[in-house]
Design a protein around this motif. Sequence first.
Motif, PDB file in Angstrom:
ATOM      1  N   UNK A  24       0.341  -1.052   0.005  1.00  0.00           N
ATOM      2  CA  UNK A  24      -0.076  -0.128   0.076  1.00  0.00           C
ATOM      3  C   UNK A  24       0.650   1.181   0.157  1.00  0.00           C
ATOM      4  N   UNK A  25       1.797   1.569   0.452  1.00  0.00           N
ATOM      5  CA  UNK A  25       3.054   2.130   0.750  1.00  0.00           C
ATOM      6  C   UNK A  25       3.722   2.984  -0.306  1.00  0.00           C
ATOM      7  N   UNK A  26       3.997   1.708  -1.007  1.00  0.00           N
ATOM      8  CA  UNK A  26       4.343   1.288  -2.283  1.00  0.00           C
ATOM      9  C   UNK A  26       3.309   2.312  -3.367  1.00  0.00           C
ATOM     10  N   UNK A  27       2.248   1.795  -3.321  1.00  0.00           N
ATOM     11  CA  UNK A  27       1.268   1.438  -4.124  1.00  0.00           C
ATOM     12  C   UNK A  27       0.662   3.875  -4.408  1.00  0.00           C
ATOM     13  N   UNK A  28       0.556   4.351  -3.221  1.00  0.00           N
ATOM     14  CA  UNK A  28       0.664   5.938  -2.623  1.00  0.00           C
ATOM     15  C   UNK A  28       1.386   6.055  -2.806  1.00  0.00           C
ATOM     16  N   UNK A  29       2.787   5.829  -2.780  1.00  0.00           N
ATOM     17  CA  UNK A  29       3.732   6.548  -3.768  1.00  0.00           C
ATOM     18  C   UNK A  29       4.444   7.109  -4.820  1.00  0.00           C
ATOM     19  N   UNK A  30       4.020   6.025  -5.417  1.00  0.00           N
ATOM     20  CA  UNK A  30       4.006   5.537  -7.414  1.00  0.00           C
ATOM     21  C   UNK A  30       2.636   6.801  -7.881  1.00  0.00           C
ATOM     22  N   UNK A  31       1.361   5.294  -7.238  1.00  0.00           N
ATOM     23  CA  UNK A  31       0.085   6.749  -7.561  1.00  0.00           C
ATOM     24  C   UNK A  31       0.228   8.038  -7.694  1.00  0.00           C
ATOM     25  N   UNK A  32       1.218   8.592  -6.221  1.00  0.00           N
ATOM     26  CA  UNK A  32       1.077  10.296  -6.474  1.00  0.00           C
ATOM     27  C   UNK A  32       2.002  10.419  -7.347  1.00  0.00           C
ATOM     28  N   UNK A  33       3.491  10.203  -7.568  1.00  0.00           N
ATOM     29  CA  UNK A  33       4.411  10.961  -8.729  1.00  0.00           C
ATOM     30  C   UNK A  33       3.331  11.029 -10.204  1.00  0.00           C
ATOM     31  N   UNK A  34       2.640   9.436 -10.133  1.00  0.00           N
ATOM     32  CA  UNK A  34       2.300   9.361 -11.788  1.00  0.00           C
ATOM     33  C   UNK A  34       1.173  10.261 -11.730  1.00  0.00           C
ATOM     34  N   UNK A  35       0.583  10.681 -10.957  1.00  0.00           N
ATOM     35  CA  UNK A  35      -0.988  11.537 -11.395  1.00  0.00           C
ATOM     36  C   UNK A  35      -0.532  12.969 -11.196  1.00  0.00           C
ATOM     37  N   UNK A  36       0.774  13.268 -11.058  1.00  0.00           N
ATOM     38  CA  UNK A  36       1.254  14.758 -11.029  1.00  0.00           C
ATOM     39  C   UNK A  36       2.188  14.761 -12.008  1.00  0.00           C
ATOM     40  N   UNK A  37       2.156  13.465 -12.576  1.00  0.00           N
ATOM     41  CA  UNK A  37       2.733  13.698 -14.211  1.00  0.00           C
ATOM     42  C   UNK A  37       2.110  14.086 -15.360  1.00  0.00           C
ATOM     43  N   UNK A  38       1.126  13.361 -14.934  1.00  0.00           N
ATOM     44  CA  UNK A  38      -0.471  13.795 -16.142  1.00  0.00           C
ATOM     45  C   UNK A  38       0.044  15.241 -16.789  1.00  0.00           C
ATOM     46  N   UNK A  39      -0.570  15.554 -17.867  1.00  0.00           N
ATOM     47  CA  UNK A  39      -0.913  16.408 -18.491  1.00  0.00           C
ATOM     48  C   UNK A  39      -1.809  16.978 -17.566  1.00  0.00           C
ATOM     49  N   UNK A  40      -1.882  18.341 -17.335  1.00  0.00           N
ATOM     50  CA  UNK A  40      -3.438  19.668 -17.296  1.00  0.00           C
ATOM     51  C   UNK A  40      -3.186  19.270 -15.223  1.00  0.00           C
ATOM     52  N   UNK A  41      -3.818  19.934 -15.218  1.00  0.00           N
ATOM     53  CA  UNK A  41      -4.105  19.617 -14.155  1.00  0.00           C
ATOM     54  C   UNK A  41      -5.423  20.015 -13.114  1.00  0.00           C
TER      55      UNK A  41
END
Lengths: 541, 307
Positions: free
Chosen positions: B16-33
Motif C-alpha cells: 500500500x505504501x509503494x502504491x500510494x507513493x507511485x500513484x502520487x507521483x504518476x498522477x502529478x505527471x499527467x498533463x494538465x491539472x
Amino acid sequence: MTRLALFLLPALLCLTGCQREEQLGSGETLVEKANREGVLIMGNSNEPKGLDSQVVTGVLESNILRALFEGLVSDHPSEDATVLPAGAEVLEPDATATVWTAKLRQDAKWSDGAPVTAHDYAFAYQRILEPSFAAKYAEMLYFLKGADRFNKGETTDFKEVGVEVLDDFTLRLTLRGPTPYFPQILKHYTWNPVPRHAVLKYGTMTQKGNAWSKLGNIVSNGPYQLKSWRRNDHLEVERNPYYWGADKVTLNGVRFLPINNSYTEARMFRDGLMHVTYTAPPEIVDFMKKENPSVLRQEPYVGTLFFRCNTKRKPLDDQRVRRALNLAYNQEEICNKILRGYKPAYGMTPPMAGYDSPHAISFDPETARRLLAEAGFPGGKGFPRLKILLASRETAATVAQAVQAMWRKELGIEVEIENKEWTAYLAAMQEFDYDLASSGWIGDYLDPLTFLEMWTDGNGNNLTGWSSKPYEELLQKSHQEADAAKRYALLREAETIMTAESPTLLIAWYARNYLMDPAVEGWKPLLLDNHPYDVLRLRTK
Amino acid sequence: MTRIILSRLFQGLLTLFVLVTITFFLVRMMPGSPYTDEKALPKHILEQLKAYVGLDKPLPVQYLTYLKNLIVDQDMGILLKRDGVKVSEIISQSFPVSAFLGVLSIGIALIVGLPAGVIAAVKKNGPLDYACLGAAMMGICLPSFVIGPLLAVFAGLGLKWLNVAGWNTPTDWILPAVTLGMVNAAYIARLTRGGMLDVLNQDYIRTARAKGVPGHRIVTRHALRGGLIPAVAFVGPAFAGMISGSFVIETIFQVPGMGQHFVNATTDREYFLIQGLVLFYGFLIVGANLLSDLAQIALNPRLRASA
C-alpha cells in the motif's frame, strides 16, 4: 445445481416483471407516473460539481441552479431576447445605460422564510469578487465598475466597486460603461444572490468549501428547493413554498439524472424512464426521424464549432494559409452528413438578437488554392504535415477526418489527426503544443461580445497567439457605445477583421439534438437552452 | 497460521505504501491539472486556487503533507473540482452500492461458474463439456459493454420485465449483477474445469475409483476441495474488482457506484480522489488476497501443513 439455476433464472425474471408492474401501477411507466405527480425527469449529462452559483461554472450545473435560484431577472420561456422581472420588480437604466437601479420585490423570500434583500445581492457580488475566494467565473461580473481591480487585488475597498445598497430593497449597480444589453448578462447564474445568513451560518464569506450549499443546509430563492441528491444517481427539486410566485408554479418538481452515456440515456427514454434527454447520438437522430419524429427535437444553440490555429507556428503564422484552409472544406456537406442539425458557420458569432455575423467564410476551393500558392505552396507542394488535435469525442473525429479528406482533395495537402484525452488536449492547447485544434464555444449570454471578447490579447481562452490592435480598439469603442445599432456595427466591424485573418477555421453553428416526451408542454426552442421549469406542464392521458 | 497472517499483513502494508507513493507521483505527471478547464482561468485566480490546496508547494512537500494527512489525521483530502466534498465522503457513499452489486455478481458467478466447471470436467470431451466450454468462451470473449446493452434491450425494451437502467428498485439490481456475474462465471468455469481435471487425474482418485467409490462421491468428497483451488485464487482479486465497481457496468446501467468515480477522477485530474480510490482499491485487493490465501490454505492440506 445447474438445472436449478436454469429454472430459477427465468422464474426470477418473471417475478421481477410482475414486481415492476406492481410498483408502477398496472403497466404504468415511470414517465406516466411522473406525469401524474407533476415531476419532470431530465437527463443532465453528469454529476453536478456543486450548487453554489458562485463556485460552479458548467452548463449542467446551471440547469439545476435555474430551478433553485433566481436573480434580478429571469429567462422568458419562449423569447430569447426578452427578460422577465424576477428578484427585481423594476430594473431601470440611466440615460447612458451605465447606472442601473433595481427595485427588489418585497415579497421575495428564501426557502427558509427569510426575506431576500439588497444586502444578499451585494454580499453575493462581493463574495464572488473577493480575491481570496478565487471564484472561477468572477470575470462575469467585470461589467461592474472597478470589479476587475478589486478581483485582482489592486484595491481592497469594495466601495470602489459599482455596487450600492440604497435601502433594504433598492440596489444600484454602476457599470464600466454603457451596457444596454445588461439585463441579458444578469440572466447568468453568477449574478444570483446568495443567502448571506446561511453562508455565514456554515462558515465565512470567502471560505472555500462552505457547507451552506449542501443537502440539508441549502436555502434557495427560486421556484424550487432541493429535495434529494444521491451522487451519480439523481438530484431532485420540489416546490419552494416561500417563492413569491409559488401559486403560478405549474410543475411540482424536477428530477435531474446524471447520465453521461448518450446511448444509456436514449435507451432509458425509450423505456419510459425519462421525459427529456440531454443529448441524442447521431444514430438515434436518424432512427428517430424514421420511427418516431414527434419526440426528436433539433434546435439551434448559441455555440460555434471551429478549429483553433496556432498562429505562432509556421506556416499558420501566414494569414493567407489560414484563410486558404478555411475556404477549402465544404461546411454544408459536413453539417448535412455528420453534424445533423448544425448550420454552416459563416462568422464566429451565431445569429442572435438582431446581430448577423459578416458573411466572411464560404466554400471556395479556387480562391483557397490561389491563396495557398501565393503563400508559397502551389498545389500544396512543400506544405508541412500539420496535425489536427482533438479530444476523444467521436463527432469531432469524424469532422476532422472529413476536413482532412477535403483538404487533400482541394489543396493537395496532408494533415494528421492527433487524438488526446480531454484534459491532455486542453493542456496541449494551453501550452501552444499544437498546430490545429478542434474546438467549440458556447455563449454565456445572448450578445456577440461573448464570442468576440475571448480573442483579445492575453485572454485565457484565445490560445491561438493571434491578436489585433484594430480589433481590440473596436471592442473598446463598443464598450462605450450606448446605441445598440451603432454598437452592433462596431462589433461587426471587429468580427470582419477577425474572420479575415482567420485565427480560427469556422465549421458550424451548434444545434441541440435531443429527445422529448410529447407529454411535456410549454417547452419552446431557446438559443441559450435556459428553459424556466415553472411554466412547463406535464400532460396526463 | 498467525505467522502467515502477520507476514501477509506486513507485505500488504508495504504494498500500500509503494502504491500510494507511485500513484502520487504518476498522477502529478499527467498533463494538465485539476484546474485545466475549457474556459481558461485568469492567472490570479489559478494561483489562489493552487495555494488553497497546497499545489503551489514543491512536489516533495506536497507528498509529505499528503502522507502526514493520511497517516496522522486519516484524511484522504478533498475534491478539487467539487467544492467542500471530501474523498472519504465519495467512497463512503458509493462503495456500499458497488459492494452490494459485487456480492450479487460474485454470487451469480459462483452459482453458475462452479457447477459448470465441475460438470465440464466430469463429462470431459462430451457434449456437456463442449457446451460449458463454448458458453464460457463466449462469456470471456464478449465484453460486458456488449452483453449489458443486449440484456437491457432484451429484458427491458423487448420483454418489458426490467428497467433498462437505474438503481431505484430491487429489480434494477438484476441486469447489472447478471452482466457482471456472467463474465466472471465464465472465468470461474474454465478455472474450475482445469483444476478438477488436474485432481481427477491424480493417483488417489484412481485408487478411490479402484476401490469402487461412487462417481458423485469421488467428485464431492475427494476431488472438489483440490479442484477449486485455482478458482478460489481467482475469486479473491476478482471479488475485490467487483466490489470496487465496474465503470462499464455502472455506466451502462446507471449504477451510482465507485466505478464511475474511478474514470471521472482521472479525466478531471482529481488528484486526491484518484489517490484515495487507488489506495482503497489496493486495500481491498490486499484484503481479498489475504482471504484468498487463507481459503487456499484451508483447502490444501500441504499448504496447511507448511503453515
